[in-house]
Design an enzyme around this catalytic site. Sequence first.
Site, short mmCIF file in Angstrom:
data_model
loop_
_atom_site.label_atom_id
_atom_site.label_comp_id
_atom_site.label_asym_id
_atom_site.label_seq_id
_atom_site.Cartn_x
_atom_site.Cartn_y
_atom_site.Cartn_z
CE1 TYR A 136 -8.99 6.53 7.94
CE2 TYR A 136 -9.81 5.21 6.11
CZ TYR A 136 -8.88 6.11 6.63
OH TYR A 136 -7.86 6.56 5.84
CB SER B 152 -10.81 4.90 2.45
OG SER B 152 -10.13 5.24 1.28
CG HIS C 153 -2.31 0.49 0.91
ND1 HIS C 153 -2.55 1.54 0.03
CD2 HIS C 153 -3.52 0.08 1.34
CE1 HIS C 153 -3.85 1.75 -0.03
NE2 HIS C 153 -4.47 0.88 0.74
CB THR D 98 -7.14 8.31 0.89
OG1 THR D 98 -6.20 8.24 1.94
CG2 THR D 98 -6.86 7.25 -0.15
#
Length: 616
Positions: free
Chosen positions: A457, A459, A343, A470
């Site tokens: 959360y 994204s 990532h 993001t």
Amino acid sequence: QVTELNWPKQTSIGTHRPAKSRLPIPKLEDTIKRYLRAQKPLLDDGQFRKTEQLCKSFENGIGKELHEQLVAQDKQNKHTSYISGPWFDMYLSARDSIVLNFNPFVAFIPDPKSEYNDQLTRATNMTVSAIRFLKTLRAGLLEPEVFHLNPAKSDTDTFKRLIRFVPSSLSWYGAYLVNAYPLDMSQYFRLFNSTRLPKPIRDELFTNEKARHLLVLRKGHFYVFDVLDQDGNIVGASEIQAHLKYILADSSPAPEFPLAYLTTENRDVWAELRQKLASGGNEESLRKVDSAVFCLCLDDFPIKDLVHLSHNMLHGDGANRWFDKSFNLIIAKDGTAAIHFEHAWGDGVAVLRFLNEVFKDSTQAPAVTPQSQPARTDSSVAVQKLNFKLNDALKTGISTAKEKFDATVKTLTVDLIQFQRGGKEFLKKQKLSPDSVAQLAFQMAFLRQYGQTVATYESCSTAAFKHGRTETIRPASIFTKRCSQAFVREPSKHSAGELHAPRTTASQGFDRHLFALRYLAAAKGIALPELYLDPAYGQINHNILSTSTLNSPVVNIGGFAPVVPDGFGIGYAVHDNWIGCNVSSYPGRNAREFLQCVEKALEDIFDAIEGKCIKT
């Protein structure tokens, strides 16, 4: 810990230049207002007043100074965004294992022509299509991604034709006028020939665009062969097929000490072991692994079901993946395929575009057919099997890594539901946001299961801006809390009209701004401002519900692990006529029970929309 899979609808326009607009830094007072609004449903009155005081002091004191410095710094760095550097740093400085903590997976649907799902056929076709994508990207011919807010106006042939005649310096504005946003494509160059290298304190991203070979993993063995010739042309598909067939026929037993386990380790531990590997005569082999175009993983078993698919593509057995590679293309014995990606180098936008193009190309213009004969070539010469010299310290390191890895993945549960009563089409007719309905269902489910509202959360991509990454949408609001309580605790007291799902809006976020200010304070050696020491700040960033949506007709399923030990990792998709939800958890939470509560929540929402009585 952050795992993000949330992607906007992707498509492409003419010869647009991507993302000219710079990522704006919000006003400090707006960030504080939004932060407090997000804290409201999570705190009692006493805690909220304390947090409000800390916010006021921050806004009028150190926060104001830091914000001014951030704005000044941003003006001097117009080539990038204020979040890009700190966000790369956040990923690369993290010392936890990247497996489960960061790397997600996305699985392809099967090839519509069933005979093309043969492992060798699909591996050859997907490899060739991936290299075609690489060639198009490197030749500068890959059309930039465009996010269409109003596809009826901008995602049309007429618009594409017209925009081609607009000078490139103005084309961004032409697209902008019809709510079409060319996305930033700066991450794409790390898609190929790239690896995250473990280093003490902070890892590095390595890319060598000159390398022409593919890395193939099978049964924990490493093989490399060229997929591009010396002139940069793609090697013949029948040759690639022959080399893959040769690898699949290798009957060597799995290695006693599979090297790939080292990529599952804590990054400092792995950095030290990698040093030992390199100095022990493995430098050349490691360079081949790092610089390979990508990593193709051939698994020796079929996929049993979607839960097995999730476990296999998210972590597998640890021996047949190189988790540091920018991405692993995994193909099981029955042709089930997925992309598992690291990532730090980039977000889902680039990966989803790649996945869509590889699927389209490999199914519509396959390089080989199930009847194709592999080339008569000497694969024993063309394919090099990498052998690693391991001393006792390395063998111990591998065994320890394996033990840790096995123990960790044993604690992970993955489960899923497919809610068949309706999806996007039905909800849009009711003038409801499909995403809001899914998010409300998660809030209702957690309230039903655990009796509380927690940090959530979601994204979203900021790739419409230069070097955007993001932002966080905070779906837990006072409105979703009230609505959830009405549904869960007293449904009979409310009419169906009152129970309509509230919209969670993705207005400008506050998370990245606060993150950047904190990062700047640390970089300048300033003591951590009190706002960040507030338990409420720690709590809102301990995301018990971490959610991400996947939208593409070629995605079968996607997922990631929880980002905190007592959390849920929720990968979901609202399809035209159904809603899918793939949830992971550790022993502190019950994923199966949570999904039953999600199902109940969706049933209740649909009943309310249709004017039916809600059953308790």
